[in-house]
Design an enzyme around this catalytic site. Structure first.
Site, PDB file in Angstrom:
ATOM      1  N   HIS A  19       0.858  -1.193   0.000  1.00  0.00           N
ATOM      2  CA  HIS A  19       0.000   0.000   0.000  1.00  0.00           C
ATOM      3  C   HIS A  19       0.890   1.237   0.000  1.00  0.00           C
ATOM      4  CE1 HIS A  19       0.886   0.370   4.253  1.00  0.00           C
ATOM      5  NE2 HIS A  19       0.267  -0.752   4.560  1.00  0.00           N
ATOM      6  N   HIS A  22       4.080   1.452   2.248  1.00  0.00           N
ATOM      7  CA  HIS A  22       5.312   0.833   1.730  1.00  0.00           C
ATOM      8  C   HIS A  22       5.919   1.717   0.639  1.00  0.00           C
ATOM      9  CE1 HIS A  22       2.701  -2.722   2.848  1.00  0.00           C
ATOM     10  NE2 HIS A  22       3.765  -2.939   3.612  1.00  0.00           N
ATOM     11  N   CYS A 128       2.168 -12.932  19.585  1.00  0.00           N
ATOM     12  CA  CYS A 128       1.216 -12.526  18.542  1.00  0.00           C
ATOM     13  C   CYS A 128       1.760 -13.014  17.203  1.00  0.00           C
ATOM     14  CB  CYS A 128       1.003 -11.017  18.496  1.00  0.00           C
ATOM     15  SG  CYS A 128      -0.024 -10.537  17.074  1.00  0.00           S
ATOM     16  N   CYS A 131       2.223 -10.179  14.635  1.00  0.00           N
ATOM     17  CA  CYS A 131       3.455  -9.389  14.785  1.00  0.00           C
ATOM     18  C   CYS A 131       4.692 -10.272  14.686  1.00  0.00           C
ATOM     19  CB  CYS A 131       3.494  -8.680  16.129  1.00  0.00           C
ATOM     20  SG  CYS A 131       2.213  -7.453  16.383  1.00  0.00           S
ATOM     21  N   CYS A 153      -3.702  -8.304  21.062  1.00  0.00           N
ATOM     22  CA  CYS A 153      -2.610  -7.476  20.560  1.00  0.00           C
ATOM     23  C   CYS A 153      -3.168  -6.101  20.180  1.00  0.00           C
ATOM     24  CB  CYS A 153      -1.980  -8.139  19.331  1.00  0.00           C
ATOM     25  SG  CYS A 153      -0.880  -7.055  18.418  1.00  0.00           S
ATOM     26  N   HIS A 156      -3.074  -5.843  16.273  1.00  0.00           N
ATOM     27  CA  HIS A 156      -3.907  -6.721  15.456  1.00  0.00           C
ATOM     28  C   HIS A 156      -5.318  -6.934  15.993  1.00  0.00           C
ATOM     29  CE1 HIS A 156       0.087  -7.663  13.837  1.00  0.00           C
ATOM     30  NE2 HIS A 156      -0.586  -7.819  12.730  1.00  0.00           N
ATOM     31  N   LYS A 303      -3.438   5.217  11.034  1.00  0.00           N
ATOM     32  CA  LYS A 303      -2.287   4.660  10.332  1.00  0.00           C
ATOM     33  C   LYS A 303      -2.785   3.769   9.188  1.00  0.00           C
ATOM     34  CE  LYS A 303       1.857   1.888  10.825  1.00  0.00           C
ATOM     35  NZ  LYS A 303       2.112   0.464  10.948  1.00  0.00           N
ATOM     36  N   LYS A 306      -3.869  -2.450   5.908  1.00  0.00           N
ATOM     37  CA  LYS A 306      -4.811  -3.178   5.070  1.00  0.00           C
ATOM     38  C   LYS A 306      -5.974  -3.715   5.899  1.00  0.00           C
ATOM     39  CE  LYS A 306      -2.215  -7.412   5.382  1.00  0.00           C
ATOM     40  NZ  LYS A 306      -2.755  -8.642   5.820  1.00  0.00           N
TER      41      LYS A 306
HETATM   42 ZN   LIG Z   1       0.084  -8.260  16.735  1.00  0.00          ZN
END
Ligand SMILES: [Zn+2]
Length: 514
Positions: A19, A22, A128, A131, A153, A156, A303, A306
């Site tokens: 996206h 990056h 996680c 992560c 998390c 996430h 932020k 996706k």
């Molecule tokens: Zn995570």
């Protein structure tokens, strides 16, 4: 001897959908590399993909293919095309599943083990998978919806897994004092300042040893002395910066390219400015020159991600505005290092005011006037002194800005020439001068000054807008590739003395996408 400039992006997590977050990182790194090449530095830009870990193994299985087939597919259909789309001039592309990477990782691990920095131990932690990282209590938040009543998390929003493992550990805890000394002795090692402070604070609280292997799955690099373990994905990934340039295999290339500069998002600055230098110290390597943690792109205040429906594909923007405008916008509108908000309205406004009306219009007017008043021949007269000074200053200012990673200031310096020239034309009114034979010399000076200024701006903008800069360069009679011009002498360029034509650079966009 030319100065060395080795610069890296992080290796991108192959499972992600590329996206504009990056893309932002890729373009910034590319601009730095292109600028250094135009200085004549011995430049090397590295990028690549991070392809190991449990999550990749699981998604590959869910898609009914082997992890290798899965990552091959993503590299070829998503990551390499994005580099091409954005006109990124990387010198190398490293994949963590490549043999050269695996070989370097094994050599590095053996070296750390021999030096006594690796031991076998027991560990239980909250992991996680999203992560690929063990979480501490501070990293977890109460879950909502289907995860109500559990800790999840914070990134996430999914529950963590309790993992108990007998693993190999890296003695990270032994490096706290040396890391703090590094931050003090080299204040520009971690940039910008707020990232440096955060990293320093993290180390000051004390470091714990790092579990660097896993034996519950096998999609990774096998630990050389115990093949029932694979190397922890972050430990594996960080080593790409040295395996790509021949660590342990090609000493000549390694000496030539290392140490390098890392351009990373601030969220992974800790890995790059704490764990990575500790690994380098343990292996007796020179420490990276800089770790620069840039800000996040925010869309609607969030932020880019996706998973949160804020992900925008670069193609959505480049199809409307073009690749160069994409590169220009993100490099100029956001102070490099700070967070920046993306909006279609802002992009559209800057495209029309700065590029179409500012740069594009200037070039087409000046080229047209040189044709009309001088038959396309650039008058051989001195450039107005005020403008010559302004160009020299802008070149110097931009070049220093690059050394402090202030890419936005470098772009601003180039555009200050464009802005001044537009004002200068209004003041000097060459169309009025042209009506008076007695003002012939004055008219010639004004046109020569404009041509010199556009050529200077073209050279300075070449790292940011390579295609547009080349068109401008050819239009003002520049010879060869604009990217081959010495950027520090941009204001002193000489060309053929004839202008050509300038194609429409920034067509008006009537219907901005939304
Ligand atoms: Zn995570």
């Amino acid at each position: 001897m030319p100065e060395r400039f080795t610069v890296t992006t992080p290796i991108y997590y192959v499972n992600d959908v590329p996206h504009i977050g990056h893309a932002y990182n890729e373009v910034a790194t590319d601009v730095l590399a292109r600028w250094h090449r135009m200085r004549g530095d011995d430049t090397w830009m590295l990028t690549g993909t991070d392809e190991h870990g449990q999550k990749i193994m699981r998604t590959a299985a869910a898609n009914g293919v082997s992890p290798q087939e899965w990552t091959d597919r993503l590299v070829e259909t998503a990551w390499k095309p994005q580099l091409e789309l954005l006109n990124i001039q990387n010198d190398d592309f490293i994949r963590t599943t490549s043999e050269r990477h695996k070989a370097g990782v094994r050599i590095f691990l053996e070296r750390l083990k021999e030096a006594g920095y690796i031991y076998h131990g027991e560990f239980e932690g909250q992991y996680c998978v999203g992560c690929e990282e063990y979480k501490t209590a501070g990293d977890l938040v109460p879950g909502t919806g289907e995860y109500e009543g559990q800790l999840v998390c914070a990134i996430h929003s999914r529950p963590i897994e309790v993992v108990r493992e007998a693993n190999y550990f890296f003695k990270l805890s032994e490096f706290g004092d040396r890391l703090l000394a590094l931050y003090d002795e080299r204040p520009d090692y971690v940039q910008p300042e707020h990232v440096r402070n955060e990293v320093r604070q993290f180390v000051k609280q004390g470091l714990t040893d790092l579990s660097i292997s896993r034996n519950t799955f096998d999609w990774g690099i096998k630990v050389p002395w115990d093949e029932s373990h694979v190397v922890y994905v972050w430990f594996d990934a960080l080593l790409n910066y040295i395996t790509a340039i021949g660590y342990g295999v090609d000493d000549e290339q390694f000496e030539r390219r290392w140490p390098g500069v890392h351009i990373v998002g601030k969220d992974i600055a800790r890995f790059h400015a704490v764990i990575w230098p500790a690994m380098q110290m343990a292996a007796g390597l020179p420490i990276s020159e800089h770790v620069f943690g840039h800000g996040w792109l925010l869309v609607g205040g969030e932020k880019m991600s996706k998973s949160k429906a804020t992900g925008i594909e670069p193609k959505q923007i480049t199809e409307v505005f073009g690749v160069d405008a994409f590169r220009y916008y993100f490099m100029s509108a956001i102070a490099f290092g700070a967070d920046g908000s993306f909006s279609w309205e802002d992009l559209d406004a800057r495209y029309h005011s700065e590029l179409a009306n500012g740069l594009g219009n200037l070039a087409s007017r000046v080229i047209a006037m040189v044709h009309k008043y001088c038959d396309g021949v650039v008058p051989e007269v001195a450039v107005d002194a005020e403008l010559q000074t302004l160009m020299a200053d802008a070149v110097g200012r931009a070049d220093s800005a690059i050394d402090t990673f202030a890419i936005h200031d470098a772009v601003d310096a180039a555009m200050s020439i464009v802005e001044r020239l537009n004002g200068y034309i209004t003041e000097q009114a060459p169309w009025v001068l042209a009506k008076d034979e007695a003002q012939r010399l004055r008219l010639h000076a004004v046109l020569a000054t404009n041509v010199q200024g556009i050529g200077t701006a073209a050279i300075m903008l070449a790292p940011v807008m390579p295609e547009t800069a080349q068109k401008l360069w050819a239009a003002v009679g520049g010879e060869g590739e604009v990217s081959a011009q010495p950027i520090r002498e941009a204001h002193q360029w000489r060309g053929t003395g004839r202008v050509t034509t300038v194609p429409p650079l920034f067509p008006r966009i009537e219907q901005p996408a939304d």
